[in-house]
Write a protein that holds these residues in place. Structure first.
Motif, short mmCIF file in Angstrom:
data_model
loop_
_atom_site.label_atom_id
_atom_site.label_comp_id
_atom_site.label_asym_id
_atom_site.label_seq_id
_atom_site.Cartn_x
_atom_site.Cartn_y
_atom_site.Cartn_z
N ASN A 68 0.87 -1.17 0.00
CA ASN A 68 0.00 0.00 0.00
C ASN A 68 0.90 1.22 0.00
OD1 ASN A 68 -1.67 2.17 0.57
ND2 ASN A 68 -2.98 1.00 1.93
N PHE A 69 0.95 1.93 -1.13
CA PHE A 69 1.80 3.11 -1.26
C PHE A 69 1.06 4.39 -0.90
CE2 PHE A 69 3.75 -0.04 -4.03
CZ PHE A 69 5.04 -0.01 -3.56
N GLY A 70 -0.18 4.26 -0.46
CA GLY A 70 -0.98 5.43 -0.09
C GLY A 70 -1.97 5.78 -1.18
N GLY A 71 -2.81 6.73 -0.85
CA GLY A 71 -3.79 7.21 -1.81
C GLY A 71 -5.21 6.82 -1.45
N PHE A 72 -6.14 7.50 -2.09
CA PHE A 72 -7.57 7.32 -1.83
C PHE A 72 -8.30 6.88 -3.09
CE2 PHE A 72 -11.81 9.41 -1.69
CZ PHE A 72 -12.36 8.66 -0.66
N THR A 73 -8.00 7.51 -4.21
CA THR A 73 -8.57 7.11 -5.50
C THR A 73 -7.48 6.38 -6.29
OG1 THR A 73 -7.90 9.10 -6.73
CG2 THR A 73 -9.99 9.22 -5.52
N ALA B 97 4.31 6.31 -8.22
CA ALA B 97 5.35 6.92 -9.06
C ALA B 97 6.36 7.69 -8.21
CB ALA B 97 4.70 7.85 -10.08
N VAL B 98 5.87 8.44 -7.25
CA VAL B 98 6.77 9.21 -6.38
C VAL B 98 7.61 8.27 -5.51
CG1 VAL B 98 6.82 10.85 -4.45
CG2 VAL B 98 5.34 11.28 -6.42
N GLU B 99 7.01 7.21 -5.02
CA GLU B 99 7.74 6.22 -4.20
C GLU B 99 8.93 5.66 -4.97
OE1 GLU B 99 8.74 3.75 -1.01
OE2 GLU B 99 7.21 5.32 -1.02
N PHE B 100 8.76 5.45 -6.29
CA PHE B 100 9.82 4.89 -7.12
C PHE B 100 10.65 5.97 -7.83
CE2 PHE B 100 7.25 1.15 -6.41
CZ PHE B 100 8.22 0.18 -6.19
N LEU B 101 10.54 7.22 -7.32
CA LEU B 101 11.37 8.36 -7.76
C LEU B 101 11.24 8.65 -9.25
CD1 LEU B 101 14.56 7.53 -5.66
CD2 LEU B 101 12.66 9.05 -5.04
N ALA B 102 10.02 8.64 -9.76
CA ALA B 102 9.79 8.96 -11.18
C ALA B 102 10.28 10.38 -11.47
CB ALA B 102 8.30 8.84 -11.50
N ARG B 103 10.92 10.56 -12.61
CA ARG B 103 11.36 11.89 -13.04
C ARG B 103 10.26 12.63 -13.76
NH1 ARG B 103 16.81 9.36 -15.01
NH2 ARG B 103 15.28 8.41 -16.33
N GLU B 104 9.34 11.88 -14.36
CA GLU B 104 8.21 12.49 -15.07
C GLU B 104 6.95 11.68 -14.75
OE1 GLU B 104 6.87 14.00 -19.50
OE2 GLU B 104 8.71 12.83 -19.28
N LEU C 288 2.60 15.63 -4.93
CA LEU C 288 3.49 16.20 -5.94
C LEU C 288 4.24 17.43 -5.46
CD1 LEU C 288 1.28 15.90 -9.15
CD2 LEU C 288 3.18 14.43 -8.43
N GLU C 289 3.78 18.03 -4.38
CA GLU C 289 4.34 19.31 -3.94
C GLU C 289 5.86 19.30 -3.80
OE1 GLU C 289 3.46 22.70 -0.55
OE2 GLU C 289 2.25 20.89 -0.63
N ASN C 290 6.41 18.23 -3.30
CA ASN C 290 7.86 18.18 -3.06
C ASN C 290 8.56 17.06 -3.82
OD1 ASN C 290 7.96 20.34 -1.10
ND2 ASN C 290 6.78 18.95 0.21
#
Length: 127
Positions: free
Chosen positions: A37-42, A51-58, A99-101
């Protein structure tokens, strides 16, 4: 490959998962040994969390129409459209927070004519 289980697709999951290799299972509930569970509601903000957990660049947000109406790519036949719109607003808020940071370039491809930009996201464009 990411495989996400819902209560209404368990039969498909159990019949198809054995055919995939290098797959990761996700859930919106309690994680298991091999389901995360990486988080999220929808589903949308869950994908952004992943995507952020896996350090996506885009990060491409395709069909995530958060404002004014239930978007073209959402489940349209819902018993309570107002509740669906509230859920989309929660999803939008969470995506903005996530996405803020993160530092990724975010591209939002949408059918909405509303500005769905996210507070605090600097590298952002809408197509």
């Amino acid at each position: 490959m990411v495989i996400h289980a819902h209560g209404d697709n368990i039969d498909k999951i159990t019949s198809q998962v054995p055919y995939f290799s290098n797959a990761i299972g996700t859930t919106q509930n309690f994680p298991l040994n091999n389901v995360y569970n990486f988080g999220g509601f929808t589903d949308g903000d869950r994908c952004v969390s992943l995507a952020v957990e896996f350090l996506a660049r885009e990060i491409l947000l395709v069909g995530m129409d958060f404002d004014s109406r239930i978007g073209f790519f959402s489940k349209r036949k819902v018993p309570n459209p107002e509740l669906k719109k509230q859920k989309l607003q929660i999803g939008k808020y969470l995506v903005g927070m996530i996405l803020e940071n993160c530092g990724a370039l975010v591209t939002h491809i949408t059918t909405s004519n509303h500005d769905s930009s996210f507070y605090g996201v600097n590298k952002y464009k809408v197509i």
